[in-house]
Design an enzyme around this catalytic site. Structure first.
Site, PDB file in Angstrom:
ATOM      1  N   ASP A  85       0.708  -1.110   0.072  1.00 17.07           N
ATOM      2  CA  ASP A  85      -0.027   0.052  -0.126  1.00 17.07           C
ATOM      3  C   ASP A  85       0.860   1.196   0.250  1.00 17.07           C
ATOM      4  O   ASP A  85       1.565   1.538   1.043  1.00 17.07           O
ATOM      5  CB  ASP A  85      -1.064  -0.021   1.156  1.00 17.07           C
ATOM      6  CG  ASP A  85      -2.176   0.751   0.968  1.00 17.07           C
ATOM      7  OD1 ASP A  85      -1.781   2.046   0.519  1.00 17.07           O
ATOM      8  OD2 ASP A  85      -3.231   0.452   1.590  1.00 17.07           O
ATOM      9  N   ASP A  96      -2.917   7.389  -3.298  1.00 12.46           N
ATOM     10  CA  ASP A  96      -2.936   6.178  -2.577  1.00 12.46           C
ATOM     11  C   ASP A  96      -3.658   5.045  -3.359  1.00 12.46           C
ATOM     12  O   ASP A  96      -4.623   4.988  -4.013  1.00 12.46           O
ATOM     13  CB  ASP A  96      -4.433   6.587  -1.245  1.00 12.46           C
ATOM     14  CG  ASP A  96      -4.414   5.507  -0.299  1.00 12.46           C
ATOM     15  OD1 ASP A  96      -3.740   4.466  -0.485  1.00 12.46           O
ATOM     16  OD2 ASP A  96      -5.440   5.781   0.354  1.00 12.46           O
ATOM     17  N   HIS A 157     -12.311   5.916   0.568  1.00 10.19           N
ATOM     18  CA  HIS A 157     -12.442   7.206   1.511  1.00 10.19           C
ATOM     19  C   HIS A 157     -12.064   8.142   0.577  1.00 10.19           C
ATOM     20  O   HIS A 157     -11.398   8.134  -0.399  1.00 10.19           O
ATOM     21  CB  HIS A 157     -11.469   6.909   2.785  1.00 10.19           C
ATOM     22  CG  HIS A 157     -10.037   6.601   2.362  1.00 10.19           C
ATOM     23  ND1 HIS A 157      -9.223   7.764   1.958  1.00 10.19           N
ATOM     24  CD2 HIS A 157      -9.380   5.453   2.045  1.00 10.19           C
ATOM     25  CE1 HIS A 157      -8.013   6.992   1.583  1.00 10.19           C
ATOM     26  NE2 HIS A 157      -8.245   5.417   1.580  1.00 10.19           N
ATOM     27  N   HIS A 165      -7.739  10.294   5.093  1.00  9.29           N
ATOM     28  CA  HIS A 165      -9.111   9.483   5.621  1.00  9.29           C
ATOM     29  C   HIS A 165     -10.043  10.716   5.700  1.00  9.29           C
ATOM     30  O   HIS A 165     -10.200  11.202   6.734  1.00  9.29           O
ATOM     31  CB  HIS A 165      -8.966   8.637   6.585  1.00  9.29           C
ATOM     32  CG  HIS A 165      -8.473   7.127   6.160  1.00  9.29           C
ATOM     33  ND1 HIS A 165      -7.098   6.697   6.406  1.00  9.29           N
ATOM     34  CD2 HIS A 165      -8.819   6.262   5.257  1.00  9.29           C
ATOM     35  CE1 HIS A 165      -6.847   5.524   5.800  1.00  9.29           C
ATOM     36  NE2 HIS A 165      -8.105   5.184   5.135  1.00  9.29           N
ATOM     37  N   GLU A 190     -10.839   0.852  -2.745  1.00  7.57           N
ATOM     38  CA  GLU A 190      -9.773  -0.050  -2.382  1.00  7.57           C
ATOM     39  C   GLU A 190     -10.584  -1.261  -1.768  1.00  7.57           C
ATOM     40  O   GLU A 190     -10.672  -1.594  -0.402  1.00  7.57           O
ATOM     41  CB  GLU A 190      -9.106   0.443  -1.071  1.00  7.57           C
ATOM     42  CG  GLU A 190      -9.274   1.065   0.192  1.00  7.57           C
ATOM     43  CD  GLU A 190      -8.331   1.523   0.928  1.00  7.57           C
ATOM     44  OE1 GLU A 190      -7.458   0.694   1.372  1.00  7.57           O
ATOM     45  OE2 GLU A 190      -8.356   2.831   1.395  1.00  7.57           O
ATOM     46  N   GLU A 283      -5.908  -1.044  -4.937  1.00  4.80           N
ATOM     47  CA  GLU A 283      -6.621   0.235  -4.683  1.00  4.80           C
ATOM     48  C   GLU A 283      -6.062   1.441  -5.672  1.00  4.80           C
ATOM     49  O   GLU A 283      -5.185   1.363  -6.134  1.00  4.80           O
ATOM     50  CB  GLU A 283      -6.078   0.949  -3.383  1.00  4.80           C
ATOM     51  CG  GLU A 283      -6.346   2.390  -2.841  1.00  4.80           C
ATOM     52  CD  GLU A 283      -5.951   2.623  -1.495  1.00  4.80           C
ATOM     53  OE1 GLU A 283      -4.927   1.886  -0.973  1.00  4.80           O
ATOM     54  OE2 GLU A 283      -6.638   3.388  -0.858  1.00  4.80           O
TER      55      GLU A 283
HETATM   56 MN    MN Z   1      -3.932   2.639   0.527  1.00  2.00          MN
HETATM   57 MN    MN Z   2      -6.999   4.206   1.224  1.00  6.67          MN
END
Ligand code: MN
Ligand code: MN
Length: 296
Positions: A85, A96, A157, A165, A190, A283
């Site tokens: 990630d 992200d 998010h 977030h 994600e 993601e």
């Molecule tokens: Mn992530």
């Molecule tokens: Mn994320």
């Protein structure tokens, strides 16, 4: 969204794409997790971005929030299912994005594909005006059609400058919400797919922290850490091993504990699948413009 902001999001996304490619090259049987994390984080800086959080390298039933600790000796083993990630930011504008890599075996191709196809299906319908439950529904369908289940208590998010977030929560199942995606939002979608029960629980405390509620603190060591964090990471997550390098290990444990106890720092938990199921995650970050842009 201003053109300048869009450009920064795109730049962060371009860097994050390269980091994912590099991760695929260097995550191998017997590679040290610490070496991999540091190499990827250094590459982000080389490419003129900044890590938005420590490289998350969560393995097998660990779904999220694992990063190597100071002097970590852990290696990747044959058969490991690694969720990489990646967080990159340019002036606080975040990319992200995550991929799942299986080390040396091909036992979990279908599980990985389930999360990949789920995010693809979600991106196809993610547009301003669409209900977030619709995103959840297509994710749930894609994962279930492969015989797996989505992890219900992990979600996508919103993203805002220096905040990774923010609302809205993008569910990985049809949560019946009538809340709609809005133009100008930056969001991360994600899906997590598992052969387990589809829930995560806290496994232990991670080495990842974030500034939550800055306030004066008496201890000098704690204050030094707090000042460094506020200035360098702002409200983005950071790793204990970063601080060990930047401010030294003397008093580090004690300082972090004091800041966490006082509610100044948040200490993330490592999240594992409740029944020990294997977990795959994919993601992407999407800018919800008139025609949406996948930056990653
Ligand atoms: Mn992530
Ligand atoms: Mn994320």
């Amino acid at each position: 969204m201003e053109e300048e902001v869009i450009e920064k999001y795109k730049k962060a996304g371009e860097i994050a794409k390269k980091i994912k490619e590099l991760a695929r090259e260097i995550i191998k049987e017997n590679a040290k997790t610490l070496d991999v994390a540091e190499k990827l984080e250094k590459e982000i800086i080389k490419l003129s971005g900044k890590p938005a959080w420590p490289m998350n390298l969560s393995v097998n039933e660990i779904a999220a929030h694992w990063t190597p600790t100071v002097n970590d000796e852990t290696i990747f083993k044959k058969g490991d299912l690694v969720k990489v990630d990646v967080g990159v930011h340019v002036d606080g504008h975040i990319a992200d994005t995550a991929i799942t890599i299986e080390v040396g075996t091909k036992n979990w191709n279908e599980l990985i594909k389930a999360s990949e196809e789920a995010v693809k299906a979600a991106i196809d319908v993610a547009k301003p005006g669409v209900e977030i439950s619709k995103i959840g529904a297509v994710i749930e369908d894609a994962i279930k059609s492969k015989g797996f289940v989505p992890i219900a208590n992990l979600s996508g998010h919103g993203l805002e400058q220096y905040q990774n977030h923010t609302p809205p929560t993008i569910p990985n199942f049809d949560n019946r919400s009538t809340l709609k995606l809005e133009e100008g939002m930056a969001i991360a979608i994600e899906p997590f797919a598992t052969n387990g029960v589809g829930r995560v629980i806290d496994a232990m405390k991670s080495d990842i922290f974030m500034l939550e509620n800055p306030k004066p603190i008496r201890s000098q060591t704690a204050r030094k850490i707090l000042n460094f964090v506020s200035e360098n990471y702002q409200t983005l997550p950071f790793g204990k091993r970063w601080l060990a390098k930047e401010v030294g290990t003397f008093g580090l444990e004690l300082g972090l504990r004091e800041l966490t106890r006082n509610g100044i720092l948040h200490n993330f938990s490592v999240l594992k699948e409740e029944s020990g199921g294997m977990v795959a995650q994919t993601e992407h970050t999407i800018l919800l413009l008139d025609s949406p842009i996948v930056t990653t």
